[in-house]
Write an enzyme that holds these catalytic residues in place. Structure first.
Site, mmCIF file in Angstrom:
data_model
loop_
_atom_site.group_PDB
_atom_site.id
_atom_site.type_symbol
_atom_site.label_atom_id
_atom_site.label_comp_id
_atom_site.label_asym_id
_atom_site.label_seq_id
_atom_site.Cartn_x
_atom_site.Cartn_y
_atom_site.Cartn_z
ATOM 1 N NE ARG A 92 -1.890 2.802 5.309
ATOM 2 C CZ ARG A 92 -1.753 3.741 4.369
ATOM 3 N NH1 ARG A 92 -2.655 3.834 3.397
ATOM 4 N NH2 ARG A 92 -0.751 4.581 4.391
ATOM 5 C CE1 TYR A 112 -16.735 2.621 2.942
ATOM 6 C CE2 TYR A 112 -17.898 0.817 1.882
ATOM 7 C CZ TYR A 112 -17.886 2.103 2.385
ATOM 8 O OH TYR A 112 -19.023 2.861 2.349
ATOM 9 C CE1 TYR A 145 0.172 -4.019 6.980
ATOM 10 C CE2 TYR A 145 -0.195 -3.601 4.639
ATOM 11 C CZ TYR A 145 0.162 -3.146 5.889
ATOM 12 O OH TYR A 145 0.501 -1.821 6.080
ATOM 13 C CE LYS A 185 3.689 -3.847 6.746
ATOM 14 N NZ LYS A 185 3.654 -3.071 5.473
ATOM 15 C CB ILE A 220 7.235 -5.135 6.075
ATOM 16 C CG1 ILE A 220 7.559 -6.622 5.890
ATOM 17 C CG2 ILE A 220 6.942 -4.496 4.719
ATOM 18 C CD1 ILE A 220 6.455 -7.447 5.253
ATOM 19 C CB THR A 267 -0.972 0.005 1.197
ATOM 20 O OG1 THR A 267 -0.281 -0.428 2.373
ATOM 21 C CG2 THR A 267 -2.133 -0.928 0.947
#
Length: 295
Positions: free
Chosen positions: A144, A113, A139, A168, A210, A50
């Site tokens: 987010r 979302y 992840y 992650k 990361i 991202t």
């Protein structure tokens, strides 16, 4: 222990996507960035994360970036490819159609979302893992996506789904991180997705980070992580303390607008992002320059 578990310890760099003033991908700059992070000591790179502004990249652009990254890296370090989103069936097609032969793993951000239940998250990742030609790294970044992948769901996936190799973890919840580390299988790779928390999370048992910041400061950040993994936290803290203000500036307004400002000042890229992102405000940019002047 799996070879992937050993391959992806240390610092992975979530590569930015550099753009020209006209908004095209700047492959010359991407070439410089890849050399910069590998020469700086990063253990591997993540393309199409991202941080690479993937929501604004077209399918052909993504394919071009992946192929270019393989060619430029040329086997020097492992390459992880980001394939995530909130349409499970579309992602399955991507896993079947993207050029993944030279990737060691897929990093897949949890669905954004849609806010699926924990069972929905489990079934989403199970479907991806069954379709993927490469191991999947979960992840979790609820800031987010709007939905946390709980420690229980992560452990369930780790134990029950063969092709899921690690996570992650970027929830920022140290209690959750400790539960994952406590209960995960021994060869399940757990790495940090928070630059500012990398040091304490490795102290708790994570195997690396990361990183966004390592786009700009690969040597310092990679050295810090290596000291942590060697249990030399005093040396790691000395480096980390110098980077804390950089972490804050990088994330104050937006990622990757923050790190791109640093990299523009270093002469690695032109300072361009794609809408809906905008470049750093003048006031924060001036603080970036002031920080860099002290180094």
């Amino acid at each position: 222990m799996s070879s992937l578990y050993n391959q992806l310890q240390g610092t992975g760099v979530a590569l930015i996507t550099p753009f020209t003033a006209q908004g095209f991908i700047d492959f010359n700059a991407l070439s410089k960035i890849i050399d910069h992070v590998i020469d700086g000591g990063a253990e591997y790179v993540v393309t199409l994360g991202t941080t690479g502004e993937t929501p604004t990249l077209g399918k052909f652009e993504k394919t071009d970036i992946v192929k270019f990254t393989y060619d430029k890296v040329n086997g020097r370090v492992p390459v992880v490819v980001g394939i995530g989103g909130n349409d499970t069936n579309a992602l399955i097609k991507d896993l079947q159609n993207y050029p993944l032969d030279n990737a060691v793993a897929i990093l897949s951000a949890s669905p954004y979302y849609s806010k699926p239940s924990q069972e929905g998250l489990y079934q989403h990742y199970k479907a991806l893992a069954e379709a993927s030609p490469k191991p999947i790294l979960l992840y979790n970044v609820p800031g987010r996506t709007g939905r946390n992948v709980t420690a229980e769901t992560t452990i369930r996936l780790a134990n029950e789904v063969k092709n899921i190799a690690g996570i992650k973890e970027a929830s920022g919840d140290m209690g959750q991180c400790i539960q994952i580390l406590r209960h995960a299988p021994k060869d399940f790779l757990v790495v940090s997705g928070d630059d500012a928390l990398g040091l304490p999370q490795i102290a708790c048992g994570m195997k690396g980070v990361i990183s966004v910041a390592a786009n700009a400061y690969p040597k310092e950040f990679s050295d810090m992580v290596r000291f942590c993994l060697a249990n030399d936290f005093a040396k790691a803290k000395t480096i980390n303390d110098k980077l804390v203000d950089a972490y804050n500036l990088m994330f104050e307004e937006n990622n990757p607008a923050g790190v791109k400002a640093f990299m523009a000042e270093m002469g690695l890229i032109s300072n361009n992002v794609r809408l809906p992102l905008v470049t750093l405000s003048a006031s924060v940019y001036n603080r970036v320059k002031a920080y860099m002047a002290t180094r």
